[in-house]
Design a protein around this motif. Structure first.
Motif, PDB file in Angstrom:
ATOM      1  N   GLU A   9       8.961   5.414  -4.061  1.00  0.00           N
ATOM      2  CA  GLU A   9       9.436   4.036  -3.843  1.00  0.00           C
ATOM      3  C   GLU A   9      10.214   3.926  -2.539  1.00  0.00           C
ATOM      4  O   GLU A   9      10.044   2.999  -1.755  1.00  0.00           O
ATOM      5  CB  GLU A   9      10.331   3.587  -5.010  1.00  0.00           C
ATOM      6  N   ARG A  12       7.906   4.181   0.392  1.00  0.00           N
ATOM      7  CA  ARG A  12       7.114   2.952   0.610  1.00  0.00           C
ATOM      8  C   ARG A  12       7.910   1.939   1.402  1.00  0.00           C
ATOM      9  O   ARG A  12       7.367   1.247   2.273  1.00  0.00           O
ATOM     10  CB  ARG A  12       6.699   2.335  -0.732  1.00  0.00           C
ATOM     11  N   ASP A  16       6.682   0.772   5.026  1.00  0.00           N
ATOM     12  CA  ASP A  16       6.363  -0.647   5.249  1.00  0.00           C
ATOM     13  C   ASP A  16       7.156  -1.186   6.444  1.00  0.00           C
ATOM     14  O   ASP A  16       6.622  -1.944   7.259  1.00  0.00           O
ATOM     15  CB  ASP A  16       6.683  -1.481   3.995  1.00  0.00           C
ATOM     16  N   ASP A 117       0.184   9.196  -2.203  1.00  0.00           N
ATOM     17  CA  ASP A 117       0.517   7.891  -2.781  1.00  0.00           C
ATOM     18  C   ASP A 117      -0.629   6.919  -2.519  1.00  0.00           C
ATOM     19  O   ASP A 117      -0.918   6.591  -1.365  1.00  0.00           O
ATOM     20  CB  ASP A 117       1.824   7.377  -2.129  1.00  0.00           C
ATOM     21  N   VAL A 119      -1.315   3.492  -2.407  1.00  0.00           N
ATOM     22  CA  VAL A 119      -0.454   2.307  -2.365  1.00  0.00           C
ATOM     23  C   VAL A 119      -1.173   1.081  -2.919  1.00  0.00           C
ATOM     24  O   VAL A 119      -0.599   0.295  -3.665  1.00  0.00           O
ATOM     25  CB  VAL A 119       0.038   2.034  -0.926  1.00  0.00           C
ATOM     26  N   SER A 120      -2.449   0.932  -2.555  1.00  0.00           N
ATOM     27  CA  SER A 120      -3.203  -0.218  -3.065  1.00  0.00           C
ATOM     28  C   SER A 120      -4.689   0.068  -2.953  1.00  0.00           C
ATOM     29  O   SER A 120      -5.108   0.957  -2.207  1.00  0.00           O
ATOM     30  CB  SER A 120      -2.842  -1.488  -2.279  1.00  0.00           C
ATOM     31  N   GLU A 121      -5.474  -0.674  -3.711  1.00  0.00           N
ATOM     32  CA  GLU A 121      -6.927  -0.592  -3.594  1.00  0.00           C
ATOM     33  C   GLU A 121      -7.510  -1.977  -3.839  1.00  0.00           C
ATOM     34  O   GLU A 121      -6.937  -2.780  -4.580  1.00  0.00           O
ATOM     35  CB  GLU A 121      -7.512   0.451  -4.542  1.00  0.00           C
ATOM     36  N   TRP A 122      -8.610  -2.259  -3.156  1.00  0.00           N
ATOM     37  CA  TRP A 122      -9.232  -3.580  -3.271  1.00  0.00           C
ATOM     38  C   TRP A 122     -10.715  -3.457  -2.943  1.00  0.00           C
ATOM     39  O   TRP A 122     -11.154  -2.480  -2.329  1.00  0.00           O
ATOM     40  CB  TRP A 122      -8.532  -4.574  -2.340  1.00  0.00           C
ATOM     41  N   MET A 130      -8.969   1.643   0.012  1.00  0.00           N
ATOM     42  CA  MET A 130      -7.653   2.096  -0.456  1.00  0.00           C
ATOM     43  C   MET A 130      -6.713   2.309   0.720  1.00  0.00           C
ATOM     44  O   MET A 130      -7.127   2.778   1.780  1.00  0.00           O
ATOM     45  CB  MET A 130      -7.753   3.439  -1.192  1.00  0.00           C
ATOM     46  N   ASP A 131      -5.443   1.969   0.495  1.00  0.00           N
ATOM     47  CA  ASP A 131      -4.361   2.331   1.420  1.00  0.00           C
ATOM     48  C   ASP A 131      -3.707   3.576   0.824  1.00  0.00           C
ATOM     49  O   ASP A 131      -3.012   3.501  -0.180  1.00  0.00           O
ATOM     50  CB  ASP A 131      -3.367   1.165   1.505  1.00  0.00           C
ATOM     51  N   GLN A 186      -0.952   7.678   7.003  1.00  0.00           N
ATOM     52  CA  GLN A 186      -1.621   6.617   6.249  1.00  0.00           C
ATOM     53  C   GLN A 186      -3.107   6.674   6.567  1.00  0.00           C
ATOM     54  O   GLN A 186      -3.512   6.777   7.735  1.00  0.00           O
ATOM     55  CB  GLN A 186      -1.023   5.248   6.598  1.00  0.00           C
ATOM     56  N   ASP A 188      -6.966   4.992   5.916  1.00  0.00           N
ATOM     57  CA  ASP A 188      -7.847   3.929   5.427  1.00  0.00           C
ATOM     58  C   ASP A 188      -9.007   4.627   4.722  1.00  0.00           C
ATOM     59  O   ASP A 188      -9.753   5.370   5.364  1.00  0.00           O
ATOM     60  CB  ASP A 188      -8.406   3.107   6.595  1.00  0.00           C
TER      61      ASP A 188
END
Ligand code: ZN
Length: 193
Positions: A9, A12, A16, A117, A119-122, A130-131, A186, A188
């Motif tokens: 956390e 992140r 960010d 980690d 962080v997100s996926e879409w 994914m990030d 990070q 991609d």
């Protein structure tokens, strides 16, 4: 592992913030050097892993091993390194050392490769995107900003492992790294699901 959720956390938030302050794909860490020198590898910045005795020499030994491919640090051996990572990542799953993303993250912690980690996926145009971030990466944490990322091996590991886990082609591109001015890696990630 204890506290790892809280540490993620915290990372992140920091990462960010760094992404918000980047300019032209270069993070906020200064100064920018031309090249990584041997002495640079002896000062890893690993807040979490430094709780283990001798983490600094453990990391330096790993990085010394990479000097066996002379151009790897400068990036011209990127493809070779990425394919090596792909093979390792695939084998980690196919040989049963990890079975899913959760156990892959645990294995990376146990081996002190870094803190993985997702962080997100879409979904995007037929791809699962994914990030993926890695904190305290064994390859680059603490290295100077040379204006370009260097963790092709780790990108390959992530792509190879995820391709076995998801059962499809996966590629991973490292966009942010200690060596282009950030304090994390990070990637991609794109999976053809
Ligand atoms: Zn990196």
């Amino acid at each position: 592992m204890e506290n790892i959720g809280a540490i993620i956390e915290e990372y992140r938030r920091t990462t960010d913030d760094e992404i918000m302050s980047e300019r032209n794909g270069i993070g906020p860490r200064e100064p920018i050097k031309d090249n990584i020198e041997l002495k640079d590898i002896f000062r890893p910045e690993r807040m979490f892993f430094s709780r283990f005795e001798d983490d600094g020499s453990y990391v330096a030994s790993f990085r010394m091993g990479h000097f066996n491919i002379p151009d790897i640090i400068s990036g011209s051996a990127a493809g070779v390194s990425y394919i090596g990572g792909l093979n390792l990542g695939r084998a980690l799953i196919s040989e049963g050392l990890a079975g899913d993303i959760h156990s892959l993250a645990e294995l990376m912690l146990d081996q002190k490769l870094g803190i993985l980690d997702i962080v997100s996926e879409w979904e995007d145009d037929g791809y699962l995107r994914m990030d993926v971030r890695v904190y305290e990466c064994i390859e680059c944490a603490g290295l100077p900003n040379i204006g370009r990322p260097i963790c092709f091996f780790e990108a390959g590991i992530i792509a190879g492992a995820l391709s076995e886990i998801l059962g499809c082609d996966v590629d991973a591109y490292e966009r942010r790294c200690w060596t282009n001015g950030y304090s994390f890696c990070q990637f991609d990630v794109r999976a053809r699901v």
